[in-house]
Design an enzyme around this catalytic site. Structure first.
Site, PDB file in Angstrom:
ATOM      1  N   ASP A  66      31.053  49.550  41.811  1.00  0.00           N
ATOM      2  CA  ASP A  66      31.055  48.718  42.620  1.00  0.00           C
ATOM      3  C   ASP A  66      30.749  49.702  44.199  1.00  0.00           C
ATOM      4  O   ASP A  66      30.886  50.876  44.068  1.00  0.00           O
ATOM      5  CB  ASP A  66      32.247  47.635  42.680  1.00  0.00           C
ATOM      6  CG  ASP A  66      33.318  48.644  42.283  1.00  0.00           C
ATOM      7  OD1 ASP A  66      33.437  49.771  42.370  1.00  0.00           O
ATOM      8  OD2 ASP A  66      34.441  47.861  41.819  1.00  0.00           O
ATOM      9  N   ASP A 135      45.621  42.087  40.093  1.00  0.00           N
ATOM     10  CA  ASP A 135      45.449  40.855  40.197  1.00  0.00           C
ATOM     11  C   ASP A 135      44.532  40.884  38.839  1.00  0.00           C
ATOM     12  O   ASP A 135      44.084  39.538  38.701  1.00  0.00           O
ATOM     13  CB  ASP A 135      44.667  40.410  41.295  1.00  0.00           C
ATOM     14  CG  ASP A 135      43.450  41.014  41.799  1.00  0.00           C
ATOM     15  OD1 ASP A 135      43.017  41.903  40.827  1.00  0.00           O
ATOM     16  OD2 ASP A 135      42.866  40.483  42.681  1.00  0.00           O
ATOM     17  N   HIS A 137      41.538  42.058  38.111  1.00  0.00           N
ATOM     18  CA  HIS A 137      40.382  42.453  38.212  1.00  0.00           C
ATOM     19  C   HIS A 137      39.895  43.740  37.573  1.00  0.00           C
ATOM     20  O   HIS A 137      40.404  44.754  37.367  1.00  0.00           O
ATOM     21  CB  HIS A 137      39.862  42.403  39.837  1.00  0.00           C
ATOM     22  CG  HIS A 137      40.093  43.639  40.646  1.00  0.00           C
ATOM     23  ND1 HIS A 137      40.528  43.511  42.031  1.00  0.00           N
ATOM     24  CD2 HIS A 137      40.286  45.085  40.455  1.00  0.00           C
ATOM     25  CE1 HIS A 137      40.846  44.834  42.419  1.00  0.00           C
ATOM     26  NE2 HIS A 137      40.547  45.572  41.545  1.00  0.00           N
ATOM     27  N   GLU A 142      36.931  39.626  40.949  1.00  0.00           N
ATOM     28  CA  GLU A 142      38.407  39.174  41.323  1.00  0.00           C
ATOM     29  C   GLU A 142      38.572  37.700  40.151  1.00  0.00           C
ATOM     30  O   GLU A 142      37.706  37.205  39.800  1.00  0.00           O
ATOM     31  CB  GLU A 142      38.279  38.671  42.810  1.00  0.00           C
ATOM     32  CG  GLU A 142      38.226  40.020  43.808  1.00  0.00           C
ATOM     33  CD  GLU A 142      39.439  40.900  43.878  1.00  0.00           C
ATOM     34  OE1 GLU A 142      40.124  40.827  42.989  1.00  0.00           O
ATOM     35  OE2 GLU A 142      39.522  41.473  44.822  1.00  0.00           O
TER      36      GLU A 142
HETATM   37  P1  PGA Z   1      43.515  51.856  40.987  1.00  0.00           P
HETATM   38  O1  PGA Z   1      42.724  50.518  41.098  1.00  0.00           O
HETATM   39  O2  PGA Z   1      42.851  52.740  40.103  1.00  0.00           O
HETATM   40  O3  PGA Z   1      43.285  52.920  42.489  1.00  0.00           O
HETATM   41  O4  PGA Z   1      44.802  51.619  40.757  1.00  0.00           O
HETATM   42  C1  PGA Z   1      42.194  50.058  40.144  1.00  0.00           C
HETATM   43  C2  PGA Z   1      41.284  48.880  40.396  1.00  0.00           C
HETATM   44  O5  PGA Z   1      41.619  48.306  41.557  1.00  0.00           O
HETATM   45  O6  PGA Z   1      40.185  48.527  39.578  1.00  0.00           O
END
Ligand code: PGA
Length: 259
Positions: A66, A135, A137, A142
């Site tokens: 992304d 959350d 995702h 999302e």
């Molecule tokens: P993080 O993010 O590795 O910084 O915890 C993971 C994500 O949001 O997919």
């Protein structure tokens, strides 16, 4: 279902996944890696450094999950910059072979399709590294994302913008939109490796691995994949109902199987 491997710490997770990636590259020098940003995959990239130091990785290809929309690619927190800084440069990969979705506003109408075509032209992703958001995702898909979705623009939830504000001066600087591989895109990779560390990810991990399939918890899409591996520390595993079975399974894993 996914194979769940509960490890002692991030370093053990990094070593386990890095060994799998090296085995892939040894068998296929132009392997296609699916690269994730965020804090979670860093132990994998760190563990890869000494392993690739004496290997030719010039043919390895990669696709990031992304990118933020409207961010200057030269901004230190653009995912183009993050992938360059954390993966391409330390591992000595060829930057021409490492792709990140194009977040430029002027090309957004076709950027998703362009990215899908680039992945298809590469023959698809061999191993996709994934983190998971609090959350639920994966990528920036999302809650509510279709399991059939392909690379496209999404609006970040407020929670994700709060979670990512640590990389910016303030939450107001966190972009509102992103372009992300879809759940359908991710599910087309040949091997998914989802990592999660810490208590804050425990609920999302349990829901993704053991909860019902639901677009409301995008990480649950991994249950549809024939080869998904979930590597978690004890804290991230703490809400898994079947944790003892996963430990038993891993302890009795045949040496020939790999992850
Ligand atoms: P993080 O993010 O590795 O910084 O915890 C993971 C994500 O949001 O997919």
């Amino acid at each position: 279902m996914a194979e769940v491997i509960i490890v002692e710490n991030k370093e053990a997770a990094g070593a386990l996944v890095a060994a799998e990636i090296v085995a892939l590259i040894d068998g296929r020098p132009d392997a296609v890696l699916g690269l994730a940003t965020g804090s979670t995959p860093l132990p994998v990239y760190e563990a890869l450094r000494p392993l690739v130091a004496d290997r030719d990785v010039s043919q390895v290809r990669g696709f990031a999950l992304d990118e933020y929309v409207g961010i200057d690619p030269a901004h230190p927190e653009s995912y183009r910059s993050v992938i360059t800084r954390e993966v391409v440069e330390p591992l000595g990969l060829d930057p021409q072979r490492i792709h990140v979705p194009n977040g430029a506003e002027e090309t957004i109408p076709h950027a998703g399709e362009d990215y899908e075509q680039a992945i298809a032209a590469a023959g698809g992703v061999d191993l996709q590294i994934l983190g998971i958001g609090t959350d639920g995702h994966i990528g920036f898909n999302e809650p509510g994302s279709s399991f059939a979705s392909r690379t496209r623009v999404k609006t970040l939830t407020e929670q994700t913008r709060i979670d990512n504000a640590r990389f910016f001066d303030s939450i107001d600087d966190v972009p509102m939109h992103c372009i992300t591989q879809g759940l359908g895109t991710i599910l087309a990779a040949r091997h998914l490796v989802l990592l999660a560390f810490g208590e804050s990810k425990a609920a999302a991990v349990a829901a993704a691995v053991e909860g019902p399939l639901s677009a409301s918890l995008p990480g649950s899409a991994i249950q549809l994949h024939p080869h998904a591996t979930v590597v978690v520390d004890e804290a991230a595993a703490s809400q898994l109902a079947q944790a003892d079975y996963y430990r038993y399974t891993f302890a009795n894993k045949p040496a020939w199987q790999g992850i």
